[in-house]
Motif scaffolding. Structure first.
Motif, mmCIF file in Angstrom:
data_model
loop_
_atom_site.group_PDB
_atom_site.id
_atom_site.type_symbol
_atom_site.label_atom_id
_atom_site.label_comp_id
_atom_site.label_asym_id
_atom_site.label_seq_id
_atom_site.Cartn_x
_atom_site.Cartn_y
_atom_site.Cartn_z
ATOM 1 N N LEU A 324 0.816 -1.211 0.000
ATOM 2 C CA LEU A 324 0.000 0.000 0.000
ATOM 3 C C LEU A 324 0.851 1.262 0.000
ATOM 4 N N ALA A 325 2.031 1.204 0.609
ATOM 5 C CA ALA A 325 2.913 2.375 0.618
ATOM 6 C C ALA A 325 3.374 2.705 -0.796
ATOM 7 N N ALA A 326 3.722 1.672 -1.584
ATOM 8 C CA ALA A 326 4.139 1.902 -2.972
ATOM 9 C C ALA A 326 2.988 2.451 -3.799
ATOM 10 N N HIS A 327 1.785 1.936 -3.576
ATOM 11 C CA HIS A 327 0.630 2.427 -4.327
ATOM 12 C C HIS A 327 0.277 3.858 -3.935
ATOM 13 N N CYS A 358 1.404 -4.435 3.317
ATOM 14 C CA CYS A 358 2.401 -3.497 3.827
ATOM 15 C C CYS A 358 1.743 -2.139 3.981
ATOM 16 N N THR A 359 1.782 -1.617 5.199
ATOM 17 C CA THR A 359 1.175 -0.310 5.466
ATOM 18 C C THR A 359 2.196 0.824 5.463
ATOM 19 N N GLY A 360 3.477 0.481 5.452
ATOM 20 C CA GLY A 360 4.532 1.485 5.444
ATOM 21 C C GLY A 360 5.886 0.817 5.497
ATOM 22 N N TYR A 361 6.947 1.628 5.595
ATOM 23 C CA TYR A 361 8.310 1.109 5.663
ATOM 24 C C TYR A 361 9.027 1.728 6.867
ATOM 25 N N THR A 362 10.074 1.038 7.279
ATOM 26 C CA THR A 362 11.044 1.633 8.199
ATOM 27 C C THR A 362 12.428 1.471 7.599
ATOM 28 N N ASP A 363 13.344 2.356 8.006
ATOM 29 C CA ASP A 363 14.725 2.181 7.577
ATOM 30 C C ASP A 363 15.398 1.156 8.485
ATOM 31 N N ALA A 365 17.275 1.363 10.865
ATOM 32 C CA ALA A 365 17.304 1.760 12.275
ATOM 33 C C ALA A 365 15.917 1.762 12.901
ATOM 34 N N GLY A 366 14.901 1.401 12.138
ATOM 35 C CA GLY A 366 13.542 1.355 12.667
ATOM 36 C C GLY A 366 12.768 2.648 12.553
ATOM 37 N N ARG A 367 13.329 3.658 11.891
ATOM 38 C CA ARG A 367 12.630 4.934 11.726
ATOM 39 C C ARG A 367 11.659 4.858 10.556
ATOM 40 N N PRO A 368 10.490 5.495 10.645
ATOM 41 C CA PRO A 368 9.524 5.465 9.541
ATOM 42 C C PRO A 368 10.120 6.042 8.256
ATOM 43 N N LEU A 369 9.763 5.425 7.139
ATOM 44 C CA LEU A 369 10.224 5.869 5.830
ATOM 45 C C LEU A 369 9.018 5.930 4.906
ATOM 46 N N GLU A 370 8.663 7.112 4.446
ATOM 47 C CA GLU A 370 7.517 7.296 3.556
ATOM 48 C C GLU A 370 8.004 7.976 2.282
ATOM 49 N N PRO A 371 8.172 7.233 1.179
ATOM 50 C CA PRO A 371 8.657 7.845 -0.057
ATOM 51 C C PRO A 371 7.631 8.810 -0.634
ATOM 52 N N THR A 372 8.098 9.937 -1.130
ATOM 53 C CA THR A 372 7.223 10.922 -1.758
ATOM 54 C C THR A 372 7.827 11.336 -3.097
ATOM 55 N N PRO A 373 6.991 11.580 -4.105
ATOM 56 C CA PRO A 373 7.516 12.007 -5.406
ATOM 57 C C PRO A 373 8.164 13.374 -5.327
ATOM 58 N N SER A 403 18.833 7.928 -4.830
ATOM 59 C CA SER A 403 18.933 7.809 -3.372
ATOM 60 C C SER A 403 17.690 7.150 -2.793
ATOM 61 N N LEU A 404 16.532 7.478 -3.358
ATOM 62 C CA LEU A 404 15.300 6.858 -2.917
ATOM 63 C C LEU A 404 15.308 5.358 -3.215
ATOM 64 N N ALA A 405 15.831 5.006 -4.388
ATOM 65 C CA ALA A 405 15.939 3.581 -4.733
ATOM 66 C C ALA A 405 16.828 2.850 -3.735
ATOM 67 N N ASN A 406 17.937 3.467 -3.371
ATOM 68 C CA ASN A 406 18.843 2.845 -2.392
ATOM 69 C C ASN A 406 18.157 2.700 -1.032
ATOM 70 N N ALA A 407 17.389 3.720 -0.648
ATOM 71 C CA ALA A 407 16.687 3.646 0.638
ATOM 72 C C ALA A 407 15.642 2.538 0.619
ATOM 73 N N LEU A 408 14.923 2.396 -0.494
ATOM 74 C CA LEU A 408 13.903 1.358 -0.580
ATOM 75 C C LEU A 408 14.517 -0.037 -0.648
ATOM 76 N N ALA A 409 15.714 -0.129 -1.213
ATOM 77 C CA ALA A 409 16.390 -1.425 -1.256
ATOM 78 C C ALA A 409 16.739 -1.914 0.149
ATOM 79 N N ARG A 410 16.896 -0.986 1.098
ATOM 80 C CA ARG A 410 17.226 -1.354 2.488
ATOM 81 C C ARG A 410 16.003 -1.304 3.404
ATOM 82 N N ALA A 411 14.882 -0.824 2.865
ATOM 83 C CA ALA A 411 13.693 -0.616 3.699
ATOM 84 C C ALA A 411 13.116 -1.944 4.188
ATOM 85 N N ARG A 412 12.477 -1.866 5.326
ATOM 86 C CA ARG A 412 11.798 -3.025 5.903
ATOM 87 C C ARG A 412 10.297 -2.756 5.898
ATOM 88 N N PRO A 413 9.515 -3.640 5.300
ATOM 89 C CA PRO A 413 8.072 -3.397 5.250
ATOM 90 C C PRO A 413 7.413 -3.593 6.604
#
Length: 451
Positions: A324-327, A358-363, A365-373, A403-413
C-alpha cells in the motif's frame, strides 16, 4: 463530465505498480461493456505485455495493438499516437497471432501517427549491448530497444527514423545507415565483439510493407477522433517505473503516469476530458531488477503466474505482499485517479494467511520511511523536446530518485493482517472501487459503482 461506472467519456487506464497489474483485462472489460471508438496507446512500445484471456479461452499478449481487439461484437480499433515507439516487425508478429485467433485483417484496425518513432533492430541490439556491458548491474531492460530509440532520438533528432519515413525509402535508408554506424561505434566503445547486422535494404522493404498495411495519419487525426467518439487510453508499464518518478536507474524511458493522455487531450482542445482508472493487483509484483520492499519468494508457489516468467533481459518475475505504501506513492506521482480496479483477487484469496499487506516502511534503524515524489522535470519524449543532454535540475532529480531507490532497497516493510479484500484496498488508498477481477477473463469481473 459523468463520473458513473464505465461512463460515456474517455478513459485513461494506468498501472499503479511496477507493471503487470492487469491493464489489458481492464481495457478489454471497458470495451466489452460499451463501444468505445478506439483504444489509444500513448506511451511505451513493443515491450508492453498486456495479457487478455477471452471467456471462450483465447489468449493474446497485447504489445502494440489495443487490448480491445478481442472485444465481443467486433474489435475496437487501435491508434498509435505520436508518443508511442512503434516496432513494425513486432506489430507484424502480433497481427499474425491475432489473425490466428479469428481477427479479420488486424492491420486494417490500426492507425499510426506519422511522427511516432520507430524501434529498429539496430536500436534493439544497441539496447542489449549496453545491458550486457552492465554485467551484474543490469537495469532490467526488456531488450526491445525502446529506451535506446528514445535516447537516440533525443541525442540525434534529425537522424531518428519515424513512421512517416517508412513511406519515403530514400530518407529511411539514409537514417538506417546512420543507425548502423551508431551501433558499430557503441560496440567499439563498450568492447562488444558481436558484429552481425540486419540488411538495410531488407528493412526498407519490410517497413514499406508496414506503411502500406496500416493507415498512417497526421496530427489532425486524433483530435478528430476524440471529437467523434470516446476512447480508452491504454497505458503501458507502471507508474513505479516512470522515467522521472520511478526508482532510478531501474526505470523505463517512458512517461507511465496519466500525463501523456492528458496532454494529448489538452492538445485536442479537450483538457481533462477523461476518467482516470488506476489498476492494482491484490498483491504486488515486479518484473526484473530494482527495489521491491515487500518481495517474498515463498509466495511464488501459492501465487502461480501462467503468463509471466523469467525473461532473458528483464530477469525474474518477482512476487510480494500487497504494498500500500508503494501504491500511495504511485497515486501521488500520477496526480490521483478517479476509480480503482483490483485484479487477481482469486489468487490472493487462494494464498490465504500467507499473504499480508504493507502499510509502510522503516529504515534499518527502525525509523519510519515514507517515499514521496519529487518535483520532476518535463518528460524526455517528443512531447517535450530536449537537446539530448540532462540539465542540472534533471541530474539532481535523478540523483534524488537514485537515493530513494537505495533507501527502498534497504527498507523493511511494516506488514499486517492477512489477505486484504478489494474493498479494503480501495478504502486504504482513498479511491472508489470500480471493478474486481477474480479470474483472468472479463466474465470474472465484478463491476462496482464508485461511491
Amino acid at each position: 463530465m459523468s463520473t458513473g461506472p464505465w461512463a460515456d467519456t474517455n478513459a485513461v487506464v494506468v498501472d499503479l505498480g511496477f507493471g503487470d497489474a492487469g491493464k489489458g483485462v481492464t481495457v478489454d472489460l471497458l470495451c466489452a461493456r460499451r463501444r468505445h471508438g478506439a483504444v489509444v496507446r500513448a506511451n511505451g512500445g513493443a515491450q508492453a505485455a498486456h495479457n487478455v484471456v477471452t471467456p471462450d479461452g483465447r489468449h493474446h499478449t497485447f504489445s502494440q495493438f489495443g487490448a480491445g481487439t478481442l472485444a465481443p461484437g467486433g474489435p475496437v480499433p487501435t491508434h498509435l499516437s505520436r508518443l508511442m515507439v512503434v516496432d513494425p516487425f513486432a506489430l507484424a508478429a502480433e497481427g499474425a497471432h491475432l489473425a490466428s485467433l479469428g481477427v479479420a485483417d488486424p492491420f486494417a484496425l490500426v492507425t499510426v501517427d506519422e511522427r511516432a518513432l520507430i524501434a529498429t533492430p539496430w536500436h534493439q541490439e544497441a539496447n542489449r549491448v549496453r545491458e550486457r556491458a552492465r554485467g551484474g548491474d543490469r537495469h532490467g531492460s526488456c531488450g526491445m530497444g525502446v529506451g535506446e530509440t528514445m535516447a537516440y532520438a533525443l541525442a540525434r533528432t534529425g537522424d531518428a527514423p519515424t513512421v512517416g519515413d517508412c513511406r519515403t525509402p530514400a530518407v529511411l535508408r539514409r537514417k538506417l545507415h546512420r543507425l548502423v554506424d551508431h551501433l558499430d561505434a557503441l560496440r567499439r566503445e563498450l568492447g562488444d565483439d558481436t558484429h552481425e547486422h540486419p540488411d538495410v535494404e531488407d528493412c526498407v522493404t519490410a517497413y514499406g510493407g508496414f506503411a502500406r498495411g496500416v493507415r498512417i495519419v497526421d496530427e489532425t487525426y486524433l483530435p478528430d477522433l476524440l471529437a467523434r467518439v470516446p476512447v480508452v487510453f491504454e497505458g503501458a508499464q507502471g507508474v513505479l517505473l516512470d522515467e522521472w518518478h520511478g526508482f532510478h536507474p531501474h526505470t523505463t524511458w517512458s512517461t507511465t503516469t496519466t500525463a501523456n493522455p492528458l496532454a494529448l487531450l489538452a492538445e485536442a482542445g479537450r483538457p481533462g476530458d477523461a476518467r482516470r482508472i488506476g489498476v492494482v493487483r491484490a498483491y504486488t509484483t515486479r518484473h526484473g531488477a530494482g527495489p521491491f520492499p515487500t518481495e517474498d519468494p515463498a509466495l511464488a508457489g501459492p501465487l502461480p503466474e501462467p503468463h509471466n516468467g523469467t525473461h532473458p533481459w528483464q530477469g525474474a518475475f518477482r512476487v510480494g505482499h500487497l504494498d500500500l505504501a508503494a501504491h500511495r506513492y504511485a497515486l501521488a506521482a500520477t496526480g490521483g485517479v478517479d476509480s480503482l480496479v483490483v485484479t487477481h483477487a482469486d489468487s490472493a484469496a487462494a494464498a490465504g494467511d500467507r499473504l499480508r499487506r504493507c502499510t509502510g516502511y522503516t529504515d534499518p534503524a527502525g525509523r519510519p520511511l515514507e517515499p514521496t515524489p519529487g518535483d520532476a522535470p518535463a518528460p524526455s519524449h517528443p512531447l517535450h523536446p530536449s537537446p539530448g543532454r540532462l540539465d542540472a535540475r534533471a541530474e539532481a532529480h535523478l540523483r534524488r530518485q537514485g537515493s530513494l531507490a537505495n533507501a527502498l532497497a534497504r527498507a523493511r516493510p511494516v506488514l499486517a493482517g492477512g489477505t486484504t479484500p478489494p474493498e479494503a484496498v480501495a478504502e486504504a488508498l482513498g479511491v472508489p472501487l470500480e471493478a474486481v477481477f477474480s479470474g483472468p477473463t472479463r466474465s470474472d469481473a465484478r463491476v462496482v459503482s464508485p461511491a
